[in-house]
Design a protein around this motif. Structure first.
Motif, mmCIF file in Angstrom:
data_model
loop_
_atom_site.group_PDB
_atom_site.id
_atom_site.type_symbol
_atom_site.label_atom_id
_atom_site.label_comp_id
_atom_site.label_asym_id
_atom_site.label_seq_id
_atom_site.Cartn_x
_atom_site.Cartn_y
_atom_site.Cartn_z
ATOM 1 N N ASN A 192 0.820 -1.212 0.000
ATOM 2 C CA ASN A 192 0.000 0.000 0.000
ATOM 3 C C ASN A 192 0.853 1.261 0.000
ATOM 4 O OD1 ASN A 192 -2.517 -1.274 -0.028
ATOM 5 N ND2 ASN A 192 -2.503 -1.550 2.192
ATOM 6 N N ALA A 193 2.046 1.178 0.590
ATOM 7 C CA ALA A 193 2.917 2.357 0.648
ATOM 8 C C ALA A 193 3.302 2.811 -0.755
ATOM 9 C CB ALA A 193 4.169 2.049 1.475
ATOM 10 N N ILE A 194 3.643 1.848 -1.625
ATOM 11 C CA ILE A 194 4.021 2.194 -3.001
ATOM 12 C C ILE A 194 2.810 2.724 -3.765
ATOM 13 C CG2 ILE A 194 4.894 1.304 -5.189
ATOM 14 C CD1 ILE A 194 6.540 -0.714 -3.632
ATOM 15 N N ILE A 195 1.664 2.067 -3.579
ATOM 16 C CA ILE A 195 0.438 2.509 -4.261
ATOM 17 C C ILE A 195 0.076 3.926 -3.832
ATOM 18 C CG2 ILE A 195 -2.025 2.086 -4.556
ATOM 19 C CD1 ILE A 195 -1.447 -0.890 -4.171
ATOM 20 N N TYR B 200 2.236 16.175 2.232
ATOM 21 C CA TYR B 200 1.152 15.233 1.949
ATOM 22 C C TYR B 200 1.714 13.897 1.464
ATOM 23 C CZ TYR B 200 -2.771 13.053 -0.485
ATOM 24 O OH TYR B 200 -3.711 12.167 -0.923
ATOM 25 N N ILE B 201 2.690 13.946 0.558
ATOM 26 C CA ILE B 201 3.303 12.708 0.064
ATOM 27 C C ILE B 201 3.970 11.949 1.203
ATOM 28 C CG2 ILE B 201 5.152 11.801 -1.407
ATOM 29 C CD1 ILE B 201 4.515 14.006 -3.395
ATOM 30 N N ALA B 202 4.618 12.678 2.124
ATOM 31 C CA ALA B 202 5.288 12.030 3.262
ATOM 32 C C ALA B 202 4.298 11.268 4.135
ATOM 33 C CB ALA B 202 6.027 13.072 4.091
ATOM 34 N N THR B 203 3.062 11.754 4.217
ATOM 35 C CA THR B 203 2.048 11.060 5.021
ATOM 36 C C THR B 203 1.511 9.816 4.314
ATOM 37 O OG1 THR B 203 0.222 12.396 4.127
ATOM 38 C CG2 THR B 203 1.359 13.236 6.090
ATOM 39 N N ARG B 204 1.727 9.731 2.999
ATOM 40 C CA ARG B 204 1.198 8.611 2.231
ATOM 41 C C ARG B 204 2.253 7.545 1.926
ATOM 42 N NH1 ARG B 204 -3.963 7.874 1.706
ATOM 43 N NH2 ARG B 204 -3.948 7.501 -0.532
ATOM 44 N N GLY B 205 3.472 7.991 1.695
ATOM 45 C CA GLY B 205 4.556 7.061 1.370
ATOM 46 C C GLY B 205 5.705 7.824 0.744
ATOM 47 N N PHE C 1 8.319 4.392 -9.355
ATOM 48 C CA PHE C 1 8.501 3.426 -10.444
ATOM 49 C C PHE C 1 9.664 2.477 -10.147
ATOM 50 C CE2 PHE C 1 6.473 6.362 -13.841
ATOM 51 C CZ PHE C 1 5.219 5.866 -13.517
ATOM 52 N N ILE C 2 10.727 3.015 -9.573
ATOM 53 C CA ILE C 2 11.871 2.171 -9.194
ATOM 54 C C ILE C 2 11.451 1.149 -8.139
ATOM 55 C CG2 ILE C 2 14.129 2.175 -8.059
ATOM 56 C CD1 ILE C 2 14.686 4.856 -9.412
ATOM 57 N N LYS C 3 10.672 1.592 -7.174
ATOM 58 C CA LYS C 3 10.199 0.693 -6.118
ATOM 59 C C LYS C 3 9.266 -0.384 -6.685
ATOM 60 C CE LYS C 3 12.465 2.581 -2.812
ATOM 61 N NZ LYS C 3 13.579 1.839 -2.175
#
Length: 298
Positions: free
Chosen positions: A60-63, A139-144, A236-238
């Motif tokens: 879910n972190a990558i998604i 915001y991105i930091a809170t999601r992944g 994408f790398i992940k």
């Protein structure tokens, strides 16, 4: 040069003095973030999941990081340009309040005056959009979080390039405007339509083939793609490290306009930057021509 800096400082002070205009410009990216999170997050999430192979599990972190990065890239692609139309108020306001008459009888050259308007718009817009970038990164930091320091530097460069592009574009569009009503009407039209023209609200593959070819000639298309490439590079790398097939990652990148085509050829990131730089230089030349020749006749 000294005269231009004095005038630029004057325009900046007028912008910050108008608290309503300043806070409305500053809060616009915040409102867009909320709207994107509310209405587009689930759509982007479901669209992303639809590309995954059956019985394939991705963290879910990558998604969430991918979806959040797409959202913020779309937000900045819009705000970097539309905010400049809100900020570029002094040029029209000087006409509306008859202040331009004082400038017209002064020894200040017309091109110096218009350059001061342009640089003031760039500086004020940069302040607002850098704040928007910081909020987006939070915001991105809170999601992944997968972004690296070099990615952030690239993103700052993207914001600067897009703001300069938007400032020159707004200067040309607002050049013939003489009343606040005209400026507000143009600002409303740009705010409502630019997100579709740059592919921020809907990726290009949702449009018809002919419309895609037309939009491939718009620099705004590559501005959106540039931001998405830099935001989504690490996710994408992940995905690749997690075992997502290369072909699936490629299809996701195409669906997100990370690999736009111009005259049948895929445009890479370096070419996007070059195209935006060339477009900005051409717009600057048009703006300088208007300020030197058209303003004198008017």
């Amino acid at each position: 040069m000294k005269t231009m800096f004095i005038l630029m400082h004057r325009h900046q002070k007028l912008f910050f003095k108008d608290k309503g205009m300043f806070f409305s410009s500053l809060i616009t990216p915040v409102i867009l973030i909320v709207l994107y999170m509310t209405f587009l997050d689930k759509i982007y999430h479901n669209n992303f999941i639809s590309y995954m192979p059956k019985n394939f599990s991705l963290s879910n972190a990558i998604i969430n990081a991918t979806v959040a990065s797409q959202l913020i890239a779309s937000l900045l692609a819009v705000s970097c340009v539309t905010v400049t139309f809100s900020v570029n108020m002094t040029m029209v306001q000087d006409y509306a309040l008859d202040i331009r008459r004082d400038f017209d009888i002064s020894p200040v050259k017309k091109n110096i005056l218009y350059l001061s308007y342009l640089f003031a718009t760039i500086m004020n817009s940069l302040l607002i959009n850098i704040v928007a970038l910081l909020l987006g990164l939070i915001y991105i930091a809170t999601r992944g979080w997968y972004l690296q320091f070099t990615d952030i530097l690239w993103l700052i460069g993207d914001v600067v390039l897009l703001v300069v592009f938007g400032a020159v574009l707004s200067g040309i569009v607002c050049f013939p405007l003489r009343t606040q009503g005209q400026r507000n009407a143009v600002g409303t039209i740009v705010s409502a339509g630019y997100g579709f023209l740059c592919g921020a609200y809907m990726p290009l593959h949702y449009f018809g083939t002919h419309l895609q070819k037309v939009m491939s000639f718009f620099p705004s298309t590559y501005a959106t793609s540039l931001l998405r490439n830099h935001f989504l590079k690490q996710p994408f790398i992940k995905m690749k490290e997690a075992g997502v097939p290369r072909q699936v990652i490629k299809q996701i990148a195409i669906s997100l306009d990370c690999k736009p085509k111009f005259l049948g050829h895929v445009v890479n990131v370096d070419m996007m930057i070059l195209m935006l730089l060339v477009a900005t230089i051409v717009l600057c030349m048009i703006y300088l021509f208007l300020s030197r020749h058209v303003s004198k006749r008017s």
